[in-house]
Write an enzyme that holds these catalytic residues in place. Sequence first.
Site, short mmCIF file in Angstrom:
data_model
loop_
_atom_site.label_atom_id
_atom_site.label_comp_id
_atom_site.label_asym_id
_atom_site.label_seq_id
_atom_site.Cartn_x
_atom_site.Cartn_y
_atom_site.Cartn_z
N TYR A 100 -2.45 -0.78 10.16
CA TYR A 100 -2.44 -1.13 8.74
C TYR A 100 -1.21 -0.56 8.05
CZ TYR A 100 -3.90 -1.21 3.83
OH TYR A 100 -3.95 -1.40 2.47
N SER A 104 0.85 -1.19 0.00
CA SER A 104 0.00 0.00 0.00
C SER A 104 0.88 1.24 0.00
CB SER A 104 -0.89 0.01 1.25
OG SER A 104 -1.56 1.26 1.39
#
Length: 200
Positions: free
Chosen positions: A149, A136
Amino acid sequence: MTDLTGRRYLVTGASRGIGAAICHTLHGFGASVVGTFHRDAAAAARLSRDLERLTMLQVDLADRADTERMLTAVRALPPLDGIVANAGIMATERFADFSMLTWDRTFEVNVNAVALICHRLADDLRDGGGIVTVTSTDAAIGSFGNVAYAASKAALVSLTRSLANLLGPRLRVNGVAPGWSDTDLADTDLADTDLADAGP
């Protein structure tokens, strides 16, 4: 056009979003796919109906024993040519509400399960095969609303680089870092996070 006829791939988090799109693409190029899903059996069934060369396995990657069970099932199937480690979870929370339970679960799915899957299956992959991890952009820029995350994806980037060092040149290992994508994972209410207080 790419021809993947006769090749086989494992795609984790395959039932929806990016994972389902990956399955469609691989299948469209002629490959057979083993996909994993967690809870959405209806979505997994729909995908299986659409893609005749798709086998779906249910697994909770937050549960180490269940991940091991899934790997035993995968190793009983014909050899793979590649792995797409796509499955991931993201818990949106204010930093004031930070929880180690959330942190541990996020790392188990986003990092530990990937390491375990690659470790167990790498030797079984055919020569010239590959591993792709889905990281990501949060790995590089951090996060306002999901610190676990972002940290897990940064760890996944480092894991990916190490796997490339360790498994190449027999296997190719690459990471792909999508930005914000219109998926169920991204369908969160950012008004409930510190992003709401970040200013213009």
